[in-house]
Enzyme design. Sequence first.
Site: not given
Ligand code: ADP
Length: 224
Positions: A14, A89, A128, A161, A172
């Site tokens: 994404k 999400r 990554r 990360r 996750r």
């Molecule tokens: P990925 O999609 O690879 O898990 P992100 O960078 O999008 O990575 O998100 C990392 C973390 O940030 C998630 O595991 C969550 O804890 C938090 N997070 C990001 N976006 C949201 C959201 N919209 N709602 C709740 N938690 C979020």
Amino acid sequence: MRLLILLGAPGSGKGTQAKSLAERLGLVHLSTGDILREEVRRGTQLGNQANQHMNAGELVPDDLILDMIKTKLVFDSMNRGFIFDGFPRTVTQAEGLGWLADEVGAGIDRVISLAVDDEVIVGRLSARSSCGVCGAIYNDVSNPPSRAGFCDNDDAALIRRSDDSEAVVRNRLTVYYQQTKPLEEYYSRRGLLLKVDGHGTTDQILTRILTSLAASGTNDRTQV
Ligand code: ADP
């Protein structure tokens, strides 16, 4: 104002695709993950509240996320539009976005869902890394930097990360299937969902997305 959403599991690509699409389509790339990591780094109140959830691979509470998005939308309401990466999400977040969009007079244009097999995801995330300065994303296998460990753009050291360890990635993924995957159904019922195969090179996937947007009548064909 145009709103596009990129849905997909962690590691589905994404972030990489959202960056390219934002450039191609003239939209602002809004990654909730990037914003939260920046808040954590700066030690803000939001960052401190979010940190424990992120490290465990859990979601940050919906009300915190919706407040954050509202601020961004209102602050940036004069631009052409946004591409959301990592938001919404949960169904609660999707409903909140619907209300916020109404408030600022925007509509959700399309929701692109990137489909990638779980085993491919775990492999991708453990390989990554990203640049701490410009945010460029690399992968040891599919998209390595020219010099191992350093960014091609600015030569800064690449970082991994903390939530990309295998155990946290598995959590996750579980959270994704429970809370985020139902959004495909949610947006499909509203006639907004475009499913795109997320396997292959980043260029192949970008072409698929642009072709799919064009075919659905929401994209300027000259940009494909
Ligand atoms: P990925 O999609 O690879 O898990 P992100 O960078 O999008 O990575 O998100 C990392 C973390 O940030 C998630 O595991 C969550 O804890 C938090 N997070 C990001 N976006 C949201 C959201 N919209 N709602 C709740 N938690 C979020």
